[in-house]
Design a protein around this motif. Sequence first.
Motif, PDB file in Angstrom:
ATOM      1  N   SER A 104      -1.773  -7.665 -10.183  1.00  0.00           N
ATOM      2  CA  SER A 104      -1.345  -6.194  -9.961  1.00  0.00           C
ATOM      3  C   SER A 104       0.416  -6.006  -9.684  1.00  0.00           C
ATOM      4  O   SER A 104       0.874  -7.223  -9.845  1.00  0.00           O
ATOM      5  CB  SER A 104      -1.816  -5.595  -8.462  1.00  0.00           C
ATOM      6  OG  SER A 104      -3.181  -5.295  -8.602  1.00  0.00           O
ATOM      7  N   PHE A 105       0.786  -5.001  -9.416  1.00  0.00           N
ATOM      8  CA  PHE A 105       2.419  -4.769  -9.271  1.00  0.00           C
ATOM      9  C   PHE A 105       2.717  -4.335  -8.073  1.00  0.00           C
ATOM     10  O   PHE A 105       2.057  -3.314  -7.367  1.00  0.00           O
ATOM     11  CB  PHE A 105       2.808  -3.690 -10.490  1.00  0.00           C
ATOM     12  CG  PHE A 105       4.110  -3.317 -10.365  1.00  0.00           C
ATOM     13  CD1 PHE A 105       5.277  -4.140 -10.172  1.00  0.00           C
ATOM     14  CD2 PHE A 105       4.315  -1.838 -10.169  1.00  0.00           C
ATOM     15  CE1 PHE A 105       6.472  -3.776 -10.185  1.00  0.00           C
ATOM     16  CE2 PHE A 105       5.824  -1.323 -10.404  1.00  0.00           C
ATOM     17  CZ  PHE A 105       6.866  -2.364 -10.282  1.00  0.00           C
ATOM     18  N   LEU A 106       3.455  -5.079  -7.229  1.00  0.00           N
ATOM     19  CA  LEU A 106       3.837  -4.577  -5.896  1.00  0.00           C
ATOM     20  C   LEU A 106       5.086  -4.013  -5.976  1.00  0.00           C
ATOM     21  O   LEU A 106       6.232  -4.521  -6.622  1.00  0.00           O
ATOM     22  CB  LEU A 106       4.027  -5.869  -5.192  1.00  0.00           C
ATOM     23  CG  LEU A 106       2.668  -6.775  -4.790  1.00  0.00           C
ATOM     24  CD1 LEU A 106       3.070  -8.176  -4.285  1.00  0.00           C
ATOM     25  CD2 LEU A 106       1.733  -5.774  -4.047  1.00  0.00           C
ATOM     26  N   MET A 107       5.225  -2.947  -5.127  1.00  0.00           N
ATOM     27  CA  MET A 107       6.517  -2.379  -4.996  1.00  0.00           C
ATOM     28  C   MET A 107       6.640  -1.698  -3.511  1.00  0.00           C
ATOM     29  O   MET A 107       5.621  -1.035  -3.155  1.00  0.00           O
ATOM     30  CB  MET A 107       6.567  -0.943  -5.995  1.00  0.00           C
ATOM     31  CG  MET A 107       7.821  -0.224  -6.047  1.00  0.00           C
ATOM     32  SD  MET A 107       7.564   1.079  -7.634  1.00  0.00           S
ATOM     33  CE  MET A 107       9.442   1.647  -7.446  1.00  0.00           C
ATOM     34  N   ASP A 108       7.696  -1.889  -2.894  1.00  0.00           N
ATOM     35  CA  ASP A 108       7.763  -1.459  -1.801  1.00  0.00           C
ATOM     36  C   ASP A 108       6.956  -2.310  -0.614  1.00  0.00           C
ATOM     37  O   ASP A 108       6.156  -1.462   0.116  1.00  0.00           O
ATOM     38  CB  ASP A 108       7.914   0.224  -1.429  1.00  0.00           C
ATOM     39  CG  ASP A 108       8.948   0.964  -2.444  1.00  0.00           C
ATOM     40  OD1 ASP A 108      10.005   0.332  -2.814  1.00  0.00           O
ATOM     41  OD2 ASP A 108       8.308   2.094  -3.062  1.00  0.00           O
ATOM     42  N   TRP A 109       6.653  -3.199  -0.980  1.00  0.00           N
ATOM     43  CA  TRP A 109       5.890  -4.000  -0.186  1.00  0.00           C
ATOM     44  C   TRP A 109       4.426  -3.712   0.001  1.00  0.00           C
ATOM     45  O   TRP A 109       3.751  -4.024   0.915  1.00  0.00           O
ATOM     46  CB  TRP A 109       6.438  -4.074   1.502  1.00  0.00           C
ATOM     47  CG  TRP A 109       7.579  -4.641   1.464  1.00  0.00           C
ATOM     48  CD1 TRP A 109       7.984  -5.814   1.636  1.00  0.00           C
ATOM     49  CD2 TRP A 109       8.917  -3.941   1.500  1.00  0.00           C
ATOM     50  NE1 TRP A 109       9.357  -6.164   1.638  1.00  0.00           N
ATOM     51  CE2 TRP A 109      10.051  -4.729   1.676  1.00  0.00           C
ATOM     52  CE3 TRP A 109       9.095  -2.509   1.341  1.00  0.00           C
ATOM     53  CZ2 TRP A 109      11.146  -4.375   1.654  1.00  0.00           C
ATOM     54  CZ3 TRP A 109      10.587  -2.052   0.976  1.00  0.00           C
ATOM     55  CH2 TRP A 109      11.509  -3.039   1.290  1.00  0.00           C
ATOM     56  N   LYS A 110       4.035  -3.037  -1.036  1.00  0.00           N
ATOM     57  CA  LYS A 110       2.511  -2.491  -1.157  1.00  0.00           C
ATOM     58  C   LYS A 110       2.107  -2.490  -2.625  1.00  0.00           C
ATOM     59  O   LYS A 110       2.975  -2.441  -3.494  1.00  0.00           O
ATOM     60  CB  LYS A 110       2.193  -1.388  -0.563  1.00  0.00           C
ATOM     61  CG  LYS A 110       2.757  -0.121  -1.085  1.00  0.00           C
ATOM     62  CD  LYS A 110       2.814   1.118  -0.353  1.00  0.00           C
ATOM     63  CE  LYS A 110       3.520   2.242  -0.792  1.00  0.00           C
ATOM     64  NZ  LYS A 110       5.101   2.370  -0.326  1.00  0.00           N
ATOM     65  N   ILE A 111       0.676  -2.460  -2.912  1.00  0.00           N
ATOM     66  CA  ILE A 111       0.364  -2.450  -4.497  1.00  0.00           C
ATOM     67  C   ILE A 111       0.655  -0.883  -4.885  1.00  0.00           C
ATOM     68  O   ILE A 111       0.574  -0.061  -4.376  1.00  0.00           O
ATOM     69  CB  ILE A 111      -1.315  -2.475  -4.349  1.00  0.00           C
ATOM     70  CG1 ILE A 111      -1.359  -4.047  -3.963  1.00  0.00           C
ATOM     71  CG2 ILE A 111      -1.670  -2.461  -5.838  1.00  0.00           C
ATOM     72  CD1 ILE A 111      -2.857  -4.598  -3.835  1.00  0.00           C
ATOM     73  N   ALA A 112       1.020  -0.969  -6.335  1.00  0.00           N
ATOM     74  CA  ALA A 112       1.734   0.319  -6.630  1.00  0.00           C
ATOM     75  C   ALA A 112       1.157   0.340  -8.036  1.00  0.00           C
ATOM     76  O   ALA A 112       0.651  -0.661  -8.563  1.00  0.00           O
ATOM     77  CB  ALA A 112       3.112   0.145  -6.806  1.00  0.00           C
ATOM     78  N   PRO A 113       1.070   1.617  -8.777  1.00  0.00           N
ATOM     79  CA  PRO A 113       0.408   1.809  -9.871  1.00  0.00           C
ATOM     80  C   PRO A 113       1.581   1.008 -10.994  1.00  0.00           C
ATOM     81  O   PRO A 113       2.716   0.769 -10.861  1.00  0.00           O
ATOM     82  CB  PRO A 113       0.690   3.201 -10.297  1.00  0.00           C
ATOM     83  CG  PRO A 113       0.688   3.820  -8.883  1.00  0.00           C
ATOM     84  CD  PRO A 113       1.601   2.999  -8.079  1.00  0.00           C
ATOM     85  N   PHE A 114       0.861   0.669 -12.128  1.00  0.00           N
ATOM     86  CA  PHE A 114       1.783  -0.006 -13.360  1.00  0.00           C
ATOM     87  C   PHE A 114       2.659   1.178 -13.821  1.00  0.00           C
ATOM     88  O   PHE A 114       2.167   2.297 -13.506  1.00  0.00           O
ATOM     89  CB  PHE A 114       0.912  -0.439 -14.438  1.00  0.00           C
ATOM     90  CG  PHE A 114       0.157  -1.705 -14.123  1.00  0.00           C
ATOM     91  CD1 PHE A 114       0.841  -2.868 -13.444  1.00  0.00           C
ATOM     92  CD2 PHE A 114      -1.431  -2.024 -14.251  1.00  0.00           C
ATOM     93  CE1 PHE A 114       0.221  -4.209 -13.267  1.00  0.00           C
ATOM     94  CE2 PHE A 114      -1.793  -3.113 -13.955  1.00  0.00           C
ATOM     95  CZ  PHE A 114      -1.030  -4.192 -13.447  1.00  0.00           C
TER      96      PHE A 114
END
Length: 343
Positions: free
Chosen positions: A295-305
Motif C-alpha cells: 500500500s501507499f502511505l501519505m500523511d502517516w496513514k494508508i492512502a489511495p493509489f
Amino acid sequence: MYPSKSLEMGPSKSGPGSMFFKSQLSKPVQTPKDIDLSGKVTIVTGASTGLGLESCRQFLSLKLSHLIMAVRSVQKGEKAAKKLRTEFPTTKIEVWTLEMSSYDSIQAFVHRVEKDLVRLDIVILNAGLAKQDLSVVESTGHEESIQVNYISTVLLSILILPALKAKSPPSTPGRLSIVSSGTVFAAKFPTRHEVPLLKTFDDKANWDANDRYATSKVLGHYFIVKMASYVDPSDVIINLVDPGLTKGSGLLREVTGLVSVVFALMKWALGRTLEVGASTYVDAAVVKENETHGSFLMDWKIAPFAYLLYAADSNAVTEQLWDESMKELEFCGALRALEGMRQ
C-alpha cells in the motif's frame, strides 16, 4: 495474493491540488517514544543529505544498533556519518557505496549485504532525482529519472528481499519502505498504452519535464501491487511512503531557472521541515504493521493509489509494465528471486 488496502480504497474523490494543500497542512503524527530499535540493523539509501540523513538521525534516536548509509559519494557520506557518530557514539554507523544508475553497483551492494550482514531489519529506499532536461544512462540506455526512480529501485527492492526475509528474526518481518511522492496524483503518463512501454521514456519526443518525475513515481504504484503479491507480509512488509513537499530536501538539486524559483517559494510557504518529512519514513518502517503491505502511505496513514491505478486500463498497463520490467532485469534473475520469496 495479499490484498492492498490502498487498492481496496478506490480513487480519492479530491483533485490533485486539493490533496496537495490538505496534505501539506495536515498535522504531523509524532513517533511513539517507547519504540526501541536496539539490536536492529537499518539501511537507508540516499543517506548523505536531506530526508535520507534526517531519517538516519531519527532511527538512531530510537536506539538503533547498526546503520548503513548507502551513498553515491563515500566522501560526502563519511562527512555526514562523522556528525552522526559524534551524536550517537555507541551505534555502529557504516558508509557503503551505492550508485543507483548502475546495475553493477546495485548487485555489488546486495552481495555485500548477503556476505557481511548477519542481521537486517529495515531498508529505506530514499534515493531519487528530478530532471529538468532529458539525459540517458549510458550503461542501460534508459532516461535517468526512470532508471533511478523506477527501474533501479525495482531491481534493488527485489534483490534485497531475500536478505530481509532471511536476516530478520523469525517472529518479526523485515521492512522495506520505498519513497514515493504525492505528485503521482498529477501524473499524466501519456505513453501508457504503447508497446514496448519502457522505451517510450527514452525518446526525446516524449520528454515532459513537468510530468516525468510524477510518472516515474506512479510506475512504482503499478509495480508494488504485483511485487507485494509475491511476498508474505509475515516475512517482509513492503510499502510506499510519501514524505510530502519538504524544505531541505535535495530532490530538486538539478532543477534551475523559473521551475526552481516556483518550488522554492512553495517550500517556503507550505514545505514540511526535514524532521517532519523524515518522520514519515520512520512511521512507515517501524510504527505501521502488515496492514500497509502493498500500500501507499501519505500523511502517516494508508492512502489511495494514484488515480491511474483505478482506470479501466490499469490491469493492462500493470501487466505490460511488469512483463517489460522482468525482461529488463532478467540478467540477474529478478523474477526467480521473487518466486523464491513464495517458498
